[in-house]
Each structure stands twice: as structure tokens, then as C-alpha cells.
Design a protein around this motif. Structure first.
Motif, PDB file in Angstrom:
ATOM      1  N   LEU A  87       6.796 -40.649-102.088  1.00 21.82           N
ATOM      2  CA  LEU A  87       8.329 -40.528-102.081  1.00 21.82           C
ATOM      3  C   LEU A  87       8.885 -42.208-101.883  1.00 21.82           C
ATOM      4  O   LEU A  87       8.443 -42.611-100.925  1.00 21.82           O
ATOM      5  CB  LEU A  87       8.684 -39.598-100.979  1.00 21.82           C
ATOM      6  N   TYR A  90       9.927 -44.416 -97.948  1.00 19.09           N
ATOM      7  CA  TYR A  90       8.996 -44.246 -96.855  1.00 19.09           C
ATOM      8  C   TYR A  90       8.933 -45.208 -95.731  1.00 19.09           C
ATOM      9  O   TYR A  90       9.306 -44.713 -94.445  1.00 19.09           O
ATOM     10  CB  TYR A  90       7.585 -44.002 -97.393  1.00 19.09           C
ATOM     11  N   VAL A  93      12.204 -44.566 -93.472  1.00 16.91           N
ATOM     12  CA  VAL A  93      12.353 -43.770 -92.504  1.00 16.91           C
ATOM     13  C   VAL A  93      11.243 -43.911 -91.432  1.00 16.91           C
ATOM     14  O   VAL A  93      11.542 -43.728 -90.012  1.00 16.91           O
ATOM     15  CB  VAL A  93      11.839 -42.287 -93.397  1.00 16.91           C
ATOM     16  N   TRP A  94      10.057 -44.492 -91.645  1.00 14.41           N
ATOM     17  CA  TRP A  94       8.713 -44.445 -90.931  1.00 14.41           C
ATOM     18  C   TRP A  94       8.711 -45.986 -90.614  1.00 14.41           C
ATOM     19  O   TRP A  94       7.758 -46.630 -91.117  1.00 14.41           O
ATOM     20  CB  TRP A  94       7.563 -43.867 -91.493  1.00 14.41           C
ATOM     21  N   ALA A 103      13.005 -39.500 -87.351  1.00 15.77           N
ATOM     22  CA  ALA A 103      12.419 -39.800 -88.365  1.00 15.77           C
ATOM     23  C   ALA A 103      11.834 -38.458 -89.238  1.00 15.77           C
ATOM     24  O   ALA A 103      11.798 -38.363 -90.491  1.00 15.77           O
ATOM     25  CB  ALA A 103      11.362 -40.841 -88.242  1.00 15.77           C
ATOM     26  N   PHE A 104      11.269 -37.635 -88.235  1.00 14.98           N
ATOM     27  CA  PHE A 104      10.551 -36.393 -88.822  1.00 14.98           C
ATOM     28  C   PHE A 104      11.770 -35.562 -89.264  1.00 14.98           C
ATOM     29  O   PHE A 104      11.412 -35.091 -90.368  1.00 14.98           O
ATOM     30  CB  PHE A 104       9.896 -35.883 -87.582  1.00 14.98           C
ATOM     31  N   TRP A 107      12.781 -37.168 -92.786  1.00 17.79           N
ATOM     32  CA  TRP A 107      11.543 -36.783 -93.708  1.00 17.79           C
ATOM     33  C   TRP A 107      11.406 -35.419 -94.366  1.00 17.79           C
ATOM     34  O   TRP A 107      11.209 -35.419 -95.418  1.00 17.79           O
ATOM     35  CB  TRP A 107      10.142 -37.301 -93.064  1.00 17.79           C
ATOM     36  N   ALA A 110      14.497 -35.152 -96.700  1.00 17.99           N
ATOM     37  CA  ALA A 110      14.306 -35.795 -97.866  1.00 17.99           C
ATOM     38  C   ALA A 110      13.076 -34.876 -98.793  1.00 17.99           C
ATOM     39  O   ALA A 110      13.227 -34.956-100.059  1.00 17.99           O
ATOM     40  CB  ALA A 110      13.812 -37.060 -97.857  1.00 17.99           C
ATOM     41  N   ARG A 111      12.130 -34.432 -98.163  1.00 22.46           N
ATOM     42  CA  ARG A 111      11.100 -33.802 -99.014  1.00 22.46           C
ATOM     43  C   ARG A 111      11.610 -32.080 -99.342  1.00 22.46           C
ATOM     44  O   ARG A 111      10.904 -31.397 -99.834  1.00 22.46           O
ATOM     45  CB  ARG A 111       9.726 -33.662 -98.101  1.00 22.46           C
TER      46      ARG A 111
END
Length: 165
Positions: A87, A90, A93-94, A103-104, A107, A110-111
Motif C-alpha cells: 500500500l 506507508y 502513516v507509520w 496511525a493504527f 491504517w 486505508a486498508r
């Protein structure tokens, strides 16, 4: 950690001899299309052993008998799994200064992995598909973040002081 061994119901460091004997494969029933596809691959394998050690099975991803590596279900899963491309975004976000819970959540969003009502219904829960906040449309990740009347009012109140539209 790869999800394949867990989905397959086989311990991560399992040996073939743990799930295969002279009577055949001993795998838990498939719980999804990915695992069904993997079962078809596994059940189609012809099993051979070396005469010196008849109780050990060997698997080689290259179908070569020159070097017979140890079997790990993780390796089989990676060999047979069609993984999506990484993705993008990355690193945005992280990053080292990110708040882990924020961030979690970004994520997961986004997924498309948030347990919104559309996903819960897909998983078999018998609940109303309508948004819990506005009760106007079916609840999905996109609706919750961008189309829900309640969320739009919330975003507006957050960004109004900074004059961001």
C-alpha cells in the motif's frame, strides 16, 4: 507475521508429518475462499519420502529434489498466496512521531478494515446496515468518514477555526 498458517489452522512451525500420514491430510475444514484454494493446492500434491527416513516429508518450492529444505507452513502460504502490492503511503502513516493509536486507525481505514456495519453484515452478523449516527444510508468506511451528515458537521466544526474547507 503471515496470516496463512493461522487461517489454515496449522501451527506456524508445523511439519508436514504433523498434518499428513499414510491415511492422507488432516487439516481443519476451510473457513474461506483463500483457504479453500490452498486446500485444493495441498490436496493435489503428490507426497514422496526418502527411503532413509520414511517418516519425514520434504517440500521444495522449486520442485527440485537436489536440496530438500525443512517444511514451514509460512513458506507454503507465501508460495501459494497472491499478495496485493504494498500500500502506498506507508511512510506517511507509520513514521517515528506518529501516535500509535491514530496511525493504527488511519491504517485500518486505508486498508478498509474498520468493522463498519457493511463488513459486519458481510461477516454474517444480523444487524441493521444503516449508519448508527445518521440512519440515512448504509454504514461503510467511506460513509462514516465522508458522507455521514453527523461526520460532516463534526469535520466542519473541527476545521472551521482554521478556515480549511
Amino acid at each position: 507475521m503471515p496470516k496463512g498458517p493461522r487461517l489454515l489452522g496449522v501451527p506456524r512451525l508445523a511439519l508436514v508429518s504433523d498434518v499428513y500420514s499414510a491415511s492422507g491430510w488432516s487439516l481443519p475444514p476451510a473457513r474461506g475462499p483463500e483457504v479453500e484454494r490452498l486446500h485444493l493446492e495441498i490436496f493435489g500434491l503428490s507426497m514422496t519420502t526418502r527411503a532413509a527416513s520414511p517418516d519425514h516429508f520434504y517440500w521444495s518450492p522449486s520442485h527440485s529434489t537436489d536440496s530438500l529444505p525443512s517444511f514451514f507452513s509460512k513458506t507454503v502460504w507465501r508460495q501459494n498466496q497472491q499478495l496485493p502490492p504494498p500500500l502506498s503511503g506507508y511512510k506517511s502513516v507509520w513514521f517515528s512521531g506518529a501516535t500509535p493509536k491514530h496511525a493504527f486507525m488511519v491504517w485500518l481505514t486505508a486498508r478498509n478494515r474498520l468493522p463498519a456495519r457493511d463488513r459486519l453484515n458481510y461477516w454474517g452478523l444480523n444487524i441493521s446496515p444503516f449508519c448508527l449516527l445518521c440512519n440515512d444510508e448504509d454504514e461503510s468506511t467511506g460513509h462514516l468518514y465522508f458522507n455521514c451528515g453527523y461526520t460532516i458537521a463534526l469535520w466542519t466544526s473541527i476545521f472551521a477555526p482554521s478556515h480549511i474547507t
